[in-house]
Write a protein that holds these residues in place. Sequence first.
Motif, PDB file in Angstrom:
ATOM      1  N   HIS A 113       0.815  -1.219   0.000  1.00  0.00           N
ATOM      2  CA  HIS A 113       0.000   0.000   0.000  1.00  0.00           C
ATOM      3  C   HIS A 113       0.849   1.269   0.000  1.00  0.00           C
ATOM      4  CE1 HIS A 113      -3.655  -2.275   0.673  1.00  0.00           C
ATOM      5  NE2 HIS A 113      -3.007  -2.963   1.607  1.00  0.00           N
ATOM      6  N   ALA A 114       2.151   1.138   0.167  1.00  0.00           N
ATOM      7  CA  ALA A 114       3.025   2.313   0.248  1.00  0.00           C
ATOM      8  C   ALA A 114       3.291   2.885  -1.137  1.00  0.00           C
ATOM      9  CB  ALA A 114       4.345   1.929   0.912  1.00  0.00           C
ATOM     10  N   ASN A 115       3.459   4.197  -1.199  1.00  0.00           N
ATOM     11  CA  ASN A 115       3.822   4.846  -2.458  1.00  0.00           C
ATOM     12  C   ASN A 115       5.232   4.457  -2.879  1.00  0.00           C
ATOM     13  OD1 ASN A 115       1.373   6.133  -2.652  1.00  0.00           O
ATOM     14  ND2 ASN A 115       2.096   7.993  -1.651  1.00  0.00           N
ATOM     15  N   GLU A 116       6.163   4.446  -1.896  1.00  0.00           N
ATOM     16  CA  GLU A 116       7.556   4.092  -2.206  1.00  0.00           C
ATOM     17  C   GLU A 116       8.112   3.228  -1.093  1.00  0.00           C
ATOM     18  OE1 GLU A 116      10.217   7.202  -3.609  1.00  0.00           O
ATOM     19  OE2 GLU A 116       8.487   8.548  -3.744  1.00  0.00           O
ATOM     20  N   THR A 117       8.922   2.239  -1.466  1.00  0.00           N
ATOM     21  CA  THR A 117       9.603   1.395  -0.485  1.00  0.00           C
ATOM     22  C   THR A 117      11.050   1.220  -0.925  1.00  0.00           C
ATOM     23  OG1 THR A 117       9.044  -0.650  -1.641  1.00  0.00           O
ATOM     24  CG2 THR A 117       7.496   0.095   0.060  1.00  0.00           C
ATOM     25  N   ALA A 118      11.874   0.834   0.039  1.00  0.00           N
ATOM     26  CA  ALA A 118      13.276   0.536  -0.259  1.00  0.00           C
ATOM     27  C   ALA A 118      13.732  -0.564   0.677  1.00  0.00           C
ATOM     28  CB  ALA A 118      14.135   1.790  -0.087  1.00  0.00           C
ATOM     29  N   ASP A 119      14.169  -1.677   0.117  1.00  0.00           N
ATOM     30  CA  ASP A 119      14.691  -2.806   0.890  1.00  0.00           C
ATOM     31  C   ASP A 119      13.714  -3.275   1.970  1.00  0.00           C
ATOM     32  OD1 ASP A 119      17.079  -2.796  -0.568  1.00  0.00           O
ATOM     33  OD2 ASP A 119      17.938  -1.253   0.733  1.00  0.00           O
ATOM     34  N   GLY A 120      12.431  -3.317   1.647  1.00  0.00           N
ATOM     35  CA  GLY A 120      11.444  -3.815   2.601  1.00  0.00           C
ATOM     36  C   GLY A 120      11.030  -2.820   3.666  1.00  0.00           C
ATOM     37  N   TYR A 122       9.278   1.278   4.400  1.00  0.00           N
ATOM     38  CA  TYR A 122       8.595   2.426   3.813  1.00  0.00           C
ATOM     39  C   TYR A 122       9.618   3.502   3.523  1.00  0.00           C
ATOM     40  CZ  TYR A 122       4.147   0.495   5.420  1.00  0.00           C
ATOM     41  OH  TYR A 122       3.067  -0.297   5.614  1.00  0.00           O
ATOM     42  N   LEU A 123       9.446   4.214   2.424  1.00  0.00           N
ATOM     43  CA  LEU A 123      10.338   5.298   2.069  1.00  0.00           C
ATOM     44  C   LEU A 123       9.532   6.592   2.098  1.00  0.00           C
ATOM     45  CD1 LEU A 123      13.168   6.071   1.113  1.00  0.00           C
ATOM     46  CD2 LEU A 123      12.383   5.746  -1.221  1.00  0.00           C
ATOM     47  N   VAL A 124       9.990   7.526   2.916  1.00  0.00           N
ATOM     48  CA  VAL A 124       9.305   8.806   3.046  1.00  0.00           C
ATOM     49  C   VAL A 124      10.290   9.896   2.678  1.00  0.00           C
ATOM     50  CG1 VAL A 124       8.103  10.368   4.622  1.00  0.00           C
ATOM     51  CG2 VAL A 124       7.865   7.897   4.893  1.00  0.00           C
TER      52      VAL A 124
END
Length: 144
Positions: A113-120, A122-124
Motif C-alpha cells: 500500500h506504500a507509495n515508495e519502499t526501499a529494501d522492505g 517504507y520510504l518517506v
Amino acid sequence: MPTQATWSVKELLASYPPPILEPAHLVRLHKLAALNPPSEGSAELESLRVDLGELVRLVEAVKTVDLPKSDQDPGSIPDGRIWQDGRGISFDKDVTDGLDMAPEPEGRELLGHANETADGFYLVKSERRSFSDHLFGSADEESA
C-alpha cells in the motif's frame, strides 16, 4: 417520583466547615507548579483562596462517603464494562470467523500500500536533513 431534588451539592458542602488556606500555602502551591503567585492581599489571591477552599471542601466530603464492601482485592480496579449476560469478549486473534469479511493484510503485505519502499521499508521523502547528514554532511554539500 420527586418533583424537585432531594439534596444538593451546595447543601452538602455547607455542612462541612470551610478549610483554612493560608496565603503561604497558595504561594507554595504556585512555586511547586512553577507559576508566579498573585501579590499578597490582592483580589486575585482571595478569589483563588475561596475557589480552592471549595474544592478542598468537596474532596473532604467525597472522602467521607461509605462505599459498599466489595469481594475484590482492595487494590484492584473494578471492571465497569457492561456486557450482555452469557456473552463476553473474544480474545482470539481472528474475531472475523463467521463474518463475511476479507482478512486484513499483515506484515510485509502492508508494504504493497506504500507509495515508495526501499529494501522492505517504507520510504518517506522529506525536505529535512537526516541525522547522518548533520554528522557527516550530505552528498549535496560534497558536490558543491
